[in-house]
Motif scaffolding. Structure first.
Motif, mmCIF file in Angstrom:
data_model
loop_
_atom_site.group_PDB
_atom_site.id
_atom_site.type_symbol
_atom_site.label_atom_id
_atom_site.label_comp_id
_atom_site.label_asym_id
_atom_site.label_seq_id
_atom_site.Cartn_x
_atom_site.Cartn_y
_atom_site.Cartn_z
ATOM 1 N N ALA A 81 4.370 32.170 -37.636
ATOM 2 C CA ALA A 81 5.644 31.534 -37.965
ATOM 3 C C ALA A 81 6.771 32.539 -37.742
ATOM 4 C CB ALA A 81 5.656 31.040 -39.407
ATOM 5 N N ALA A 82 7.891 32.055 -37.217
ATOM 6 C CA ALA A 82 9.016 32.933 -36.916
ATOM 7 C C ALA A 82 9.790 33.345 -38.164
ATOM 8 C CB ALA A 82 9.959 32.244 -35.931
ATOM 9 N N ALA A 83 9.907 32.423 -39.119
ATOM 10 C CA ALA A 83 10.691 32.687 -40.319
ATOM 11 C C ALA A 83 10.154 31.848 -41.467
ATOM 12 C CB ALA A 83 12.161 32.349 -40.083
ATOM 13 N N VAL A 84 10.236 32.422 -42.672
ATOM 14 C CA VAL A 84 9.772 31.711 -43.862
ATOM 15 C C VAL A 84 10.829 31.827 -44.954
ATOM 16 C CG1 VAL A 84 7.954 31.472 -45.593
ATOM 17 C CG2 VAL A 84 7.366 32.290 -43.303
ATOM 18 N N THR A 85 11.161 30.685 -45.555
ATOM 19 C CA THR A 85 12.048 30.639 -46.708
ATOM 20 C C THR A 85 11.209 30.243 -47.918
ATOM 21 O OG1 THR A 85 13.966 30.044 -45.369
ATOM 22 C CG2 THR A 85 14.079 29.518 -47.714
ATOM 23 N N PHE A 86 11.267 31.069 -48.947
ATOM 24 C CA PHE A 86 10.510 30.845 -50.169
ATOM 25 C C PHE A 86 11.462 30.373 -51.262
ATOM 26 C CE2 PHE A 86 8.360 34.142 -47.803
ATOM 27 C CZ PHE A 86 7.008 33.811 -47.898
ATOM 28 N N ILE A 87 11.058 29.340 -52.001
ATOM 29 C CA ILE A 87 11.839 28.842 -53.132
ATOM 30 C C ILE A 87 10.945 28.814 -54.364
ATOM 31 C CG2 ILE A 87 13.117 26.891 -54.101
ATOM 32 C CD1 ILE A 87 13.589 25.923 -51.215
ATOM 33 N N ASP A 88 11.475 29.277 -55.479
ATOM 34 C CA ASP A 88 10.789 29.125 -56.756
ATOM 35 C C ASP A 88 11.831 29.239 -57.858
ATOM 36 O OD1 ASP A 88 7.485 29.390 -57.411
ATOM 37 O OD2 ASP A 88 8.870 29.549 -59.112
ATOM 38 N N ALA A 89 11.594 28.563 -58.956
ATOM 39 C CA ALA A 89 12.512 28.625 -60.087
ATOM 40 C C ALA A 89 12.243 29.839 -60.970
ATOM 41 C CB ALA A 89 12.410 27.349 -60.921
ATOM 42 N N SER A 90 11.045 30.368 -60.910
ATOM 43 C CA SER A 90 10.636 31.471 -61.783
ATOM 44 C C SER A 90 11.023 32.831 -61.201
ATOM 45 C CB SER A 90 9.114 31.417 -61.981
ATOM 46 O OG SER A 90 8.629 32.624 -62.498
ATOM 47 N N LYS A 91 11.760 33.596 -61.993
ATOM 48 C CA LYS A 91 12.124 34.950 -61.563
ATOM 49 C C LYS A 91 10.881 35.808 -61.386
ATOM 50 C CE LYS A 91 16.726 35.041 -63.597
ATOM 51 N NZ LYS A 91 17.626 35.683 -64.548
ATOM 52 N N GLU A 92 9.901 35.640 -62.269
ATOM 53 C CA GLU A 92 8.665 36.420 -62.177
ATOM 54 C C GLU A 92 7.910 36.087 -60.893
ATOM 55 O OE1 GLU A 92 6.024 39.247 -62.735
ATOM 56 O OE2 GLU A 92 7.812 38.983 -63.967
ATOM 57 N N SER A 93 7.823 34.809 -60.567
ATOM 58 C CA SER A 93 7.166 34.419 -59.307
ATOM 59 C C SER A 93 7.888 35.023 -58.115
ATOM 60 C CB SER A 93 7.126 32.892 -59.159
ATOM 61 O OG SER A 93 6.213 32.337 -60.072
ATOM 62 N N LEU A 94 9.202 35.010 -58.144
ATOM 63 C CA LEU A 94 9.955 35.544 -57.010
ATOM 64 C C LEU A 94 9.825 37.058 -56.903
ATOM 65 C CD1 LEU A 94 13.093 33.241 -57.043
ATOM 66 C CD2 LEU A 94 11.039 33.097 -55.616
ATOM 67 N N ARG A 95 9.658 37.742 -58.019
ATOM 68 C CA ARG A 95 9.374 39.186 -57.958
ATOM 69 C C ARG A 95 8.047 39.419 -57.240
ATOM 70 N NH1 ARG A 95 12.380 39.706 -62.751
ATOM 71 N NH2 ARG A 95 10.711 39.076 -64.161
ATOM 72 N N LEU A 96 7.067 38.595 -57.566
ATOM 73 C CA LEU A 96 5.753 38.703 -56.931
ATOM 74 C C LEU A 96 5.842 38.358 -55.446
ATOM 75 C CD1 LEU A 96 2.769 39.279 -57.227
ATOM 76 C CD2 LEU A 96 2.457 36.936 -58.057
ATOM 77 N N VAL A 97 6.602 37.329 -55.102
ATOM 78 C CA VAL A 97 6.796 36.960 -53.696
ATOM 79 C C VAL A 97 7.417 38.128 -52.933
ATOM 80 C CG1 VAL A 97 8.082 35.458 -52.109
ATOM 81 C CG2 VAL A 97 6.940 34.468 -54.105
ATOM 82 N N ARG A 98 8.475 38.704 -53.483
ATOM 83 C CA ARG A 98 9.140 39.840 -52.816
ATOM 84 C C ARG A 98 8.171 41.012 -52.629
ATOM 85 N NH1 ARG A 98 13.439 38.024 -56.243
ATOM 86 N NH2 ARG A 98 15.112 37.158 -54.983
ATOM 87 N N SER A 99 7.367 41.273 -53.640
ATOM 88 C CA SER A 99 6.386 42.352 -53.552
ATOM 89 C C SER A 99 5.368 42.067 -52.441
ATOM 90 C CB SER A 99 5.674 42.513 -54.903
ATOM 91 O OG SER A 99 4.624 43.429 -54.795
ATOM 92 N N ASN A 100 4.893 40.836 -52.380
ATOM 93 C CA ASN A 100 3.918 40.476 -51.344
ATOM 94 C C ASN A 100 4.531 40.502 -49.948
ATOM 95 O OD1 ASN A 100 1.798 40.244 -53.141
ATOM 96 N ND2 ASN A 100 2.151 38.059 -53.505
ATOM 97 N N ILE A 101 5.786 40.111 -49.827
ATOM 98 C CA ILE A 101 6.487 40.193 -48.542
ATOM 99 C C ILE A 101 6.563 41.654 -48.097
ATOM 100 C CG2 ILE A 101 8.753 39.941 -47.426
ATOM 101 C CD1 ILE A 101 9.122 37.385 -49.169
ATOM 102 N N ALA A 102 6.911 42.536 -49.038
ATOM 103 C CA ALA A 102 7.008 43.966 -48.723
ATOM 104 C C ALA A 102 5.658 44.539 -48.303
ATOM 105 C CB ALA A 102 7.572 44.731 -49.918
ATOM 106 N N LYS A 103 4.588 44.145 -48.987
ATOM 107 C CA LYS A 103 3.248 44.619 -48.632
ATOM 108 C C LYS A 103 2.872 44.207 -47.208
ATOM 109 C CE LYS A 103 1.479 44.686 -53.318
ATOM 110 N NZ LYS A 103 0.658 43.988 -54.319
ATOM 111 N N CYS A 104 3.369 43.038 -46.792
ATOM 112 C CA CYS A 104 3.087 42.549 -45.431
ATOM 113 C C CYS A 104 4.083 43.096 -44.403
ATOM 114 C CB CYS A 104 3.145 41.021 -45.405
ATOM 115 S SG CYS A 104 1.867 40.220 -46.369
ATOM 116 N N ARG A 105 5.109 43.784 -44.898
ATOM 117 C CA ARG A 105 6.204 44.272 -44.041
ATOM 118 C C ARG A 105 6.851 43.120 -43.269
ATOM 119 N NH1 ARG A 105 2.499 49.085 -42.933
ATOM 120 N NH2 ARG A 105 3.342 50.620 -44.372
ATOM 121 N N ALA A 106 7.135 42.051 -43.993
ATOM 122 C CA ALA A 106 7.677 40.835 -43.384
ATOM 123 C C ALA A 106 9.124 40.572 -43.800
ATOM 124 C CB ALA A 106 6.798 39.644 -43.773
#
Length: 150
Positions: A29-54
């Protein structure tokens, strides 16, 4: 989904850990937009994005998935795939499908992929939407809805 994901713009509506969006990204996929209402979930998403270098291919937005998707659509942003794996039995699937009928966040030919409990019926689809596949995995059903409205 197969090779259709290559070069696609993806919307992960209830991101959680970001696994659906990141799996799409890992498959081209060329681009991904992530949506979530939970700040904790979004912290985890950001961490996982960083681990993938994406980071350069990903965007993270906080808020209610239907409201954020509606704002994106109103701004002219459309996606090739949208993954909808919300908490079960909360009415989220009905809201997302109703939004698709009013103000699409998908390009014509795009897919809404819905994960739901086998105990819940898929709501009636709006005009221009077609259920192209539905697969059951134990107590879970995954529906593939194609948006054909021009």
């Amino acid at each position: 989904i197969g090779s259709k994901i290559i070069g696609a713009e993806v919307l992960d509506l209830f991101a959680g850990t970001g696994n659906l969006g990141l799996e799409s990204w890992s498959r081209g996929a060329a681009a991904v937009t992530f949506i979530d209402a939970s700040k904790e979930s979004l912290r985890l998403v950001r961490s996982n994005i960083a681990k993938c270098r994406a980071e350069s291919d990903c965007r993270v937005l906080q808020g209610s998935a239907p409201a954020v998707a509606e704002r994106l659509a109103a701004a002219g942003e459309l996606f090739d795939f949208a993954f909808c794996d919300p908490p079960y039995n909360k009415g989220w699937i009905e809201q997302i499908i109703a939004l698709l009928g009013r103000k699409s966040f998908l390009r014509p030919g795009g897919y809404l992929v819905v994960e739901r409990s086998a105990h819940n019926e898929l709501p009636e689809l709006p005009a221009g939407c077609e259920l192209v596949r539905s697969s059951r995995y134990g107590e879970t059903i995954v529906d593939f809805i194609c948006y054909n409205m021009l």
